[in-house]
Structures are given as structure tokens and as C-alpha cells.
Design a protein around this motif. Structure first.
Motif, mmCIF file in Angstrom:
data_model
loop_
_atom_site.group_PDB
_atom_site.id
_atom_site.type_symbol
_atom_site.label_atom_id
_atom_site.label_comp_id
_atom_site.label_asym_id
_atom_site.label_seq_id
_atom_site.Cartn_x
_atom_site.Cartn_y
_atom_site.Cartn_z
ATOM 1 N N ARG A 73 -12.828 -94.302 35.505
ATOM 2 C CA ARG A 73 -11.822 -94.321 34.440
ATOM 3 C C ARG A 73 -10.951 -93.052 34.489
ATOM 4 O O ARG A 73 -9.724 -93.130 34.392
ATOM 5 N N ASN A 74 -11.560 -91.892 34.651
ATOM 6 C CA ASN A 74 -10.812 -90.634 34.685
ATOM 7 C C ASN A 74 -9.902 -90.567 35.915
ATOM 8 O O ASN A 74 -8.775 -90.066 35.826
ATOM 9 N N LYS B 278 -6.823 -92.659 35.249
ATOM 10 C CA LYS B 278 -5.906 -92.027 34.308
ATOM 11 C C LYS B 278 -5.155 -90.860 34.942
ATOM 12 O O LYS B 278 -3.981 -90.629 34.649
ATOM 13 N N GLU B 279 -5.838 -90.135 35.836
ATOM 14 C CA GLU B 279 -5.199 -89.005 36.516
ATOM 15 C C GLU B 279 -4.255 -89.457 37.628
ATOM 16 O O GLU B 279 -3.431 -88.664 38.092
ATOM 17 N N ALA C 181 -6.938 -99.486 38.767
ATOM 18 C CA ALA C 181 -6.793 -99.921 37.378
ATOM 19 C C ALA C 181 -6.905 -101.437 37.286
ATOM 20 O O ALA C 181 -7.555 -101.977 36.384
ATOM 21 N N LEU D 78 -12.096 -102.015 30.651
ATOM 22 C CA LEU D 78 -11.325 -101.116 29.798
ATOM 23 C C LEU D 78 -10.952 -101.779 28.482
ATOM 24 O O LEU D 78 -10.788 -102.998 28.400
ATOM 25 N N GLU E 82 -6.726 -98.515 26.127
ATOM 26 C CA GLU E 82 -6.756 -97.758 27.379
ATOM 27 C C GLU E 82 -5.827 -98.383 28.413
ATOM 28 O O GLU E 82 -5.076 -97.686 29.098
ATOM 29 N N SER F 229 -2.322 -92.458 37.511
ATOM 30 C CA SER F 229 -1.517 -93.581 37.049
ATOM 31 C C SER F 229 -0.045 -93.431 37.425
ATOM 32 O O SER F 229 0.824 -94.066 36.853
ATOM 33 N N GLU G 266 -2.182 -97.678 27.647
ATOM 34 C CA GLU G 266 -1.815 -96.299 27.992
ATOM 35 C C GLU G 266 -1.593 -96.152 29.498
ATOM 36 O O GLU G 266 -0.601 -95.552 29.944
ATOM 37 N N ILE G 267 -2.507 -96.718 30.286
ATOM 38 C CA ILE G 267 -2.390 -96.643 31.744
ATOM 39 C C ILE G 267 -1.174 -97.419 32.224
ATOM 40 O O ILE G 267 -0.414 -96.954 33.088
ATOM 41 N N LYS H 180 2.213 -95.651 31.826
ATOM 42 C CA LYS H 180 2.476 -94.638 32.860
ATOM 43 C C LYS H 180 2.793 -95.291 34.204
ATOM 44 O O LYS H 180 3.673 -94.839 34.934
#
Length: 366
Positions: A166-167, A170-171, A182, A189, A193, A173, A196-197, A200
Motif C-alpha cells: 500500500r505504501n 501511494k509513493e 494499484a 483497498l 484510498e 502514484s 486518493e490514489i 494522483k
């Protein structure tokens, strides 16, 4: 002045050399000299054939262009284990052995460098393999205690791996690797979440197939969330009209002024049938001017529905929703699914089952 012209021309040539609208994929296997190499692509519909070529002294080449960088697979002969790589419009080299395609070395692609880093840094990979072996050994010997211990440890590791996954997404995206991962972990998810992803990803990769697929995956989840929000306790229950067991139209709003227990069920649903004796007891005690039960059958045929009504001796309001349209309005995903409405048609309780319904009705009506 002439120097500036030459400098500008040289800069243009350099930029042209650095940017490419095509790729060249050059490979070399160190354990075979002949055979067919297959290039395939992972799509939303499965694995798609792209190109084939023959090995010459263990070497092969694929050339082409891609509109978007995506994940491709390279197979050799009948080997079912492929090498996976992202193809982008650049020069990429692959070296290694056909006996270990997952470990081939890929150079010339920043996306593959990132993808390799993701895979290399997944926590506890070697430990998980060892634990699997230990689990199968315990299973074969019937050692239940060891099996349970390993499963408990494995659950902790799985949660840690999911957090890592998951991290990483997000880093990342802002790139295709993040978009691909993703899409693959979307089911794990939460809607917020994913939103948000996706926001981006759309800002950086608008129109990319992975982003489009992720958006399509998210859409019904957002619809479901909106439906569930509309069905919150305190909100007015959606009104509907369905046919009763004699074929007459029955509207939910006919029962305003009464407490209404709305029950979605079906003849084939064993837990639903097990609830019916409790509903009979509730109706015999409270049914009348102040309380009504409306059972919505989701059976496909009237025959099955009527047979179950007769067998269970149901004597309250019975309506049929064979297409599931009302169930969809109420976001019903499993049955039995129950709702208690107040005298004004507002939702008071959801998923009341068994004796809990009797207890609530006692408080309301006694």
C-alpha cells in the motif's frame, strides 16, 4: 552567431537521440541457442499475443512502439514461466537463463528498475517460503498446534506485506509501476484510498489503460457507497411497488403509520427459512394496526416462492422481486437482509435477526 547556430543544432540532435517513439528489446539466453520466443501483453481481458521470433545463437530481438508503457511477458518455447517486464519506448536488454526466467537481468528501463526494487524489497519473502514448507510438513503429520501457530505468524507477515504494498503504491502514484500495482491490489483497498490514489494517477497518467481500468473498477464501489449513505439510519427508506402473491400491486408507503419490518429473503436461502418461525412469532404477537412485516422474495420463479410461503405458513405482506431491482435499491448483497422502519417510513434499524427483533418490538409497542 555561428557558434550559437551550431550549439542549437547539436542540442536538437542530442534531444532527438534521447527521445524515442519506438523500443528495441534485445535478449540473450545463456543456456539455449534455438527455439521460439514469444512476446505477450497482460491486458484486462487476459494475456494477449504481441509478437514471436526465433533464437539465433541464443539471441533474439523485438522491435516496435507502445503508446503507453505496460507490463509484457516473454516466454521461451513451452516454458510456462515467463520473464515479466515493462516495455517503454527505449532500448532494453535482457540476459539470463530460460530455466529461471523470473531472475533474468533487465537493463535500460527506469520502470523495470523500479519494478525490481519493489519485488526485491517485499518483506519476509524467504521466510514465507520456509513457513510454507513447515506448514505442509505439519499438515502431513497432523500437527494441528504447529499449523495454527504458523498460520498466526503468517497473518502478521501478510499484514506487513500489505502495508508495504500500500505504501509503495501511494509513493509511486505518479508512474506506471504504481498504476499497475494499484490495479492489482484494488480489491484490498478502501474506496477513499482508491480515490486518493486515482486522483494522483489521473494527474500524471491520464488516459493510461491501467488508470482507465482502475477508474472503471472504482465506479461501482462509489455507487455502492452512495447507496449505503442514502440508506443510513434516520433516512427515509426508498419506496417501491411490487406484486403480492395474488398478483396485486403493493406499495411500501401503504403502511405509513405503522412500524414495518422489511425482510429480503428467498426460498433457497436456508438462514432465511430458519428466521421465518421467529417472524411468525413476532407477527402473531405484534402484527396489526401498529406493526407490519413486508417480506420481499428474491426467488426467480413464483412457484418456488409460493411453495416456501405455504411450507412456512407465512401470513403477512408477501411481495416478489424476481429481477432484484428493489434489492439493488437497498444495496442488498446477501440474504437474509432486514430493515425496521418507523411510522414515518424512516430507517430505524438494519440487520435485526432472531430474538433481537422481538426485544426491539417489545420496547416500541409495549
Amino acid at each position: 552567431m555561428m557558434k550559437n547556430v551550431f550549439f542549437a543544432l547539436a542540442t536538437t540532435i542530442i534531444l532527438a537521440a534521447c527521445s524515442s517513439d519506438s523500443y528495441k528489446l534485445s535478449g540473450k539466453f545463456d543456456d539455449v541457442t534455438t527455439g521460439t520466443v514469444y512476446l505477450k501483453k497482460i491486458t484486462e481481458f487476459g494475456i494477449e499475443d504481441v509478437d514471436t521470433t526465433e533464437l539465433v545463437n541464443g539471441a533474439f530481438t523485438f522491435e516496435g512502439s507502445v503508446e503507453h508503457p505496460e507490463l509484457y511477458l516473454i516466454f521461451h518455447g513451452t516454458n510456462r514461466v515467463p520473464a515479466a517486464l515493462f516495455i517503454e519506448n527505449t532500448n532494453i536488454t535482457i540476459t539470463g537463463s530460460t530455466t529461471d526466467m523470473e531472475a533474468v537481468e533487465i537493463k535500460g528501463s527506469r520502470l523495470n528498475n523500479l519494478f525490481k526494487k519493489f519485488n526485491d524489497d517485499i518483506p519476509h519473502i524467504e521466510k514465507v517460503e520456509k513457513m510454507r514448507e513447515e506448514f505442509f510438513m505439519a499438515q502431513s503429520s497432523g500437527d494441528q498446534s504447529t499449523m495454527e501457530s504458523i498460520m498466526a505468524d503468517m497473518q502478521v507477515i501478510i499484514e506487513e506485506q500489505q502495508n508495504y504494498y500500500r505504501n509503495f503504491v501511494k509513493e509511486n502514484s505518479n508512474n506506471v509501476v504504481g498504476a499497475f500495482l494499484a490495479l492489482n491490489m484494488a480489491q484490498a483497498l478502501e474506496v477513499e484510498e482508491l480515490e486518493e490514489i486515482l486522483e494522483k494517477l489521473e494527474a500524471n497518467l491520464s488516459g493510461h489503460p491501467y488508470v482507465v481500468q482502475l477508474k472503471e473498477f472504482l465506479a461501482p464501489m462509489q455507487t455502492q457507497r452512495a447507496a449505503e449513505a442514502a440508506l443510513s439510519v434516520g433516512n427515509e427508506a426508498p419506496v417501491f411497488t411490487l406484486s403480492d402473491i395474488e398478483g396485486n400491486p403493493v406499495s411500501l408507503d401503504q403502511y405509513r403509520g405503522k412500524y414495518v419490518f422489511l425482510d429480503f429473503w428467498a426460498a433457497w436461502c436456508r438462514p432465511c427459512r430458519m428466521e421465518n418461525p421467529i417472524l411468525k412469532r413476532a407477527y402473531d404477537r405484534f402484527g396489526g394496526d401498529e406493526f407490519e412485516i413486508v417480506s420481499v422474495s428474491l426467488d426467480e420463479t413464483t412457484e418456488a416462492w409460493k411453495k416456501a410461503v405455504e411450507e412456512d405458513q407465512l401470513n403477512w405482506v408477501l411481495v416478489h422481486d424476481p429481477m432484484g431491482s428493489v434489492a439493488q435499491t437497498y444495496a442488498v448483497q446477501s440474504i437474509p437482509n432486514t430493515w425496521l422502519l418507523d411510522r414515518d417510513g424512516n430507517i430505524m434499524h438494519k440487520q435485526l435477526r432472531g430474538e433481537e427483533l422481538i426485544e426491539v418490538l417489545e420496547e416500541l409497542l409495549n
